[in-house]
Write an enzyme that holds these catalytic residues in place. Structure first.
Site, PDB file in Angstrom:
ATOM      1  N   LYS A 112       0.853  -1.199   0.000  1.00  0.00           N
ATOM      2  CA  LYS A 112       0.000   0.000   0.000  1.00  0.00           C
ATOM      3  C   LYS A 112       0.884   1.243   0.000  1.00  0.00           C
ATOM      4  O   LYS A 112       1.900   1.274   0.706  1.00  0.00           O
ATOM      5  CB  LYS A 112      -0.909  -0.028   1.236  1.00  0.00           C
ATOM      6  CG  LYS A 112      -1.935   1.097   1.302  1.00  0.00           C
ATOM      7  CD  LYS A 112      -2.854   0.919   2.511  1.00  0.00           C
ATOM      8  CE  LYS A 112      -3.875   2.032   2.638  1.00  0.00           C
ATOM      9  NZ  LYS A 112      -4.771   1.866   3.802  1.00  0.00           N
TER      10      LYS A 112
ATOM     11  N   SER B 131      -9.769   2.074   2.846  1.00  0.00           N
ATOM     12  CA  SER B 131      -8.825   2.782   2.001  1.00  0.00           C
ATOM     13  C   SER B 131      -7.816   1.873   1.293  1.00  0.00           C
ATOM     14  O   SER B 131      -7.193   2.296   0.329  1.00  0.00           O
ATOM     15  CB  SER B 131      -8.071   3.806   2.847  1.00  0.00           C
ATOM     16  OG  SER B 131      -7.254   3.163   3.806  1.00  0.00           O
TER      17      SER B 131
ATOM     18  N   SER C 181     -10.079  -0.199   7.108  1.00  0.00           N
ATOM     19  CA  SER C 181      -9.495  -0.122   5.769  1.00  0.00           C
ATOM     20  C   SER C 181      -8.831  -1.379   5.231  1.00  0.00           C
ATOM     21  O   SER C 181      -8.488  -1.426   4.060  1.00  0.00           O
ATOM     22  CB  SER C 181      -8.478   1.022   5.712  1.00  0.00           C
ATOM     23  OG  SER C 181      -9.163   2.221   5.549  1.00  0.00           O
TER      24      SER C 181
HETATM   25  N1  GLN Z   1     -13.031   4.624   6.219  1.00  0.00           N
HETATM   26  C1  GLN Z   1     -12.485   5.049   7.456  1.00  0.00           C
HETATM   27  C2  GLN Z   1     -12.014   6.478   7.337  1.00  0.00           C
HETATM   28  O1  GLN Z   1     -12.213   7.032   6.322  1.00  0.00           O
HETATM   29  C3  GLN Z   1     -11.357   4.153   7.876  1.00  0.00           C
HETATM   30  C4  GLN Z   1     -10.121   4.388   7.109  1.00  0.00           C
HETATM   31  C5  GLN Z   1      -8.991   3.506   7.533  1.00  0.00           C
HETATM   32  O2  GLN Z   1      -9.179   2.505   8.219  1.00  0.00           O
HETATM   33  N2  GLN Z   1      -7.787   3.927   7.142  1.00  0.00           N
HETATM   34  O3  GLN Z   1     -11.461   7.046   8.225  1.00  0.00           O
END
Ligand code: GLN
Length: 483
Positions: free
Chosen positions: A82, A157, A181
């Site tokens: 990532k 994400s 995410s």
């Molecule tokens: N979707 C959540 C956010 O936007 C979690 C994102 C994540 O786990 N990095 O904060």
């Protein structure tokens, strides 16, 4: 026989050990697959083909001469990373313009561990900008499509990491999970995704979003692969003070002969709410039945503070993000505005030009909840409620070994379909509580909505009980059979 790019870690290792394939062949097969299919899917941001082939050739030399050492459990196996995890000499943009052109000067500890295990770090994966989002649509650079339906999102994400595994563009990948995410995109793209307990895996060299929540974890094609990969990632790191010196169990051993017989699985009643998609409900119920048929005892439990988790997360995470992202100032890293006539303007214009809208929204929210006069009312209060949420889990784990819940309220939605930020935030309704509590959780493929869109089921286990989490996940995966 499967194509080389379709293999998981275990199968790839077996072929390498039997000399039926070389690491170079594996890497070349993935590059060919990427060139054929990633135009449509869009999982990778960059891929250092030459570097990957050179690393593969080195692995092949070791395999041919002395074979792998005990430490080199991943020798010659390529992994996608990532784009917020630093790999020396490779770009690390966090899918943001503010880091466009930035090249990492060092390896994150997880990457150092991967390399020590002989892994080839091949390719950087698209993500929501600074890991803020649930669809990978906040990336400043490209759209990633769900490999199971190109008109839909891969989740986020870690959407690139999930789409690469689900679309057979990678053998396995690393993602990060702050509020869901790893788990939500794993659910959307039919892969196994494990969010380790807070502190189990070092974050040194991983761009921080919300430091009291962030964790790196494996995204793989099977639970066995997740166990192999987590083994290499987990453990104390003197560069990350949040990683305690707790021994790392042998995860592959832990899942040998895994069974659900006599396992007590908690069903938190607050997770079966109105608004849960009918197909997700059906698939979750089928997964629960699979577990009962395999000998698990289902116990209804209550996590009474679940309804506050979302509000707490959207105070704590932006608050920490607003502090963490202060370092991107146009001076030390990445994008620097050319339109500045003063130091103040250099900061503000570089940030205004470099950050995307969702990142700005989080910084503004975070700054607000931390500002004097509001700090106690919002941030201080959120921390107290977070403690109550954590206690809910402690109480539940006094009664059961693990929890079983849905991962996300819906299967993958259409690209562009969710425009309202709050609706987007609701994706993480069932993943955020475990993050706030610091416990470990996994998404395991469970079925297909409408016969087409992947849906995972979530298992949650106590802090540092990844062995239990993986055991339960493996036993479910075996009982479920091929999807
Ligand atoms: N979707 C959540 C956010 O936007 C979690 C994102 C994540 O786990 N990095 O904060």
């Amino acid at each position: 026989m499967s194509e080389l790019y379709e293999l998981g870690i275990k199968e790839a290792k077996a072929l390498l050990d039997k000399r039926e394939a070389s690491s170079e062949e594996l890497v070349r097969a993935l590059i060919a697959r990427k060139n054929a299919a990633d135009g449509e899917i869009g999982a990778y941001l960059t891929f250092d083909e030459e570097g990957a082939i050179n690393a593969a050739l080195e692995a092949d030399t070791i395999l041919a001469q002395e074979g792998r050492t005990a430490e080199q459990t991943l020798l010659g196996v390529p992994f996608g990373i990532k784009d917020l995890i630093n790999v020396a000499g490779q770009p690390c943009t966090c899918s943001s313009k503010i880091l466009e052109g930035y090249v990492s000067p060092y390896d994150a500890t997880v990457v150092k561990n991967l390399k020590a295990a002989g892994a080839v770090c091949a390719g950087r994966l698209n993500m929501d900008q600074f890991a803020m989002g649930s669809s990978t649509e906040t990336s400043a650079f490209k759209t990633t499509h769900n490999p199971y339906d190109l008109s839909r999102v891969p989740g986020g994400s870690s959407g690139g990491s999930a789409a690469a595994v689900g679309g057979n563009l990678a053998i396995a990948t690393l993602g990060t999970d702050t509020g869901g995410s790893i788990r939500q995109p794993a659910s959307f793209c039919n892969c196994v995704g494990v969010k380790p307990s807070y502190g189990r895996v070092s974050r040194f060299g991983v761009t921080a979003f919300a430091s009291s929540l962030d964790q790196v974890g494996p995204m793989t094609k099977s639970v066995e692969d997740a166990a192999l990969l987590l083994q290499v990632l987990a453990g104390h790191d003197e560069m990350d003070g949040t990683t305690p010196k707790i021994a790392v169990p042998d995860y592959s051993k832990a899942i040998e002969g895994a069974s659900l017989k006599g396992v007590r699985l908690g069903l938190p009643k607050e997770y079966f709410v109105d608004g849960l998609d009918g197909e997700v409900k059906r698939i979750t119920e089928a997964a629960i039945k699979t577990c009962t048929d395999a000998g698990a005892e289902i116990v209804e439990v209550s996590l009474p503070h679940t309804e506050y988790a979302m509000a707490v997360y959207y105070i704590v995470a932006p608050a920490e993000a607003s502090a963490n992202l202060a370092r991107f100032d146009g001076v030390r890293y990445g994008h620097r505005s050319t339109r500045s006539d003063s130091v103040f303007n250099l900061y503000t214009r570089s940030r205004a030009e470099g950050f995307g809208p969702e990142v700005k929204r989080r910084i503004i929210m975070g700054t607000y909840v931390l500002s004097s006069g509001y700090y106690d009312a919002y941030y201080g209060r959120a921390l107290k409620v977070r403690t109550l949420i954590k206690r809910d889990f402690d109480n539940a784990f006094g009664k059961v070994d693990a929890l079983i819940t849905p991962v996300a309220p819906t299967p993958a939605f259409k690209l562009g379909e969710v425009q309202d930020p709050v609706t987007m935030y609701l994706n993480d309704l069932f993943t955020i509580p475990a993050s706030l509590a610091g416990v470990c959780a996994a998404s395991i493929p469970a079925g297909f909505a409408g016969g087409k869109l992947p849906v995972g089921v979530q298992f949650i286990a106590p802090g540092f009980a990844e062995d239990t989490l993986l055991k339960v996940s493996k036993a479910y995966e075996d009982a479920r059979g091929v999807l």
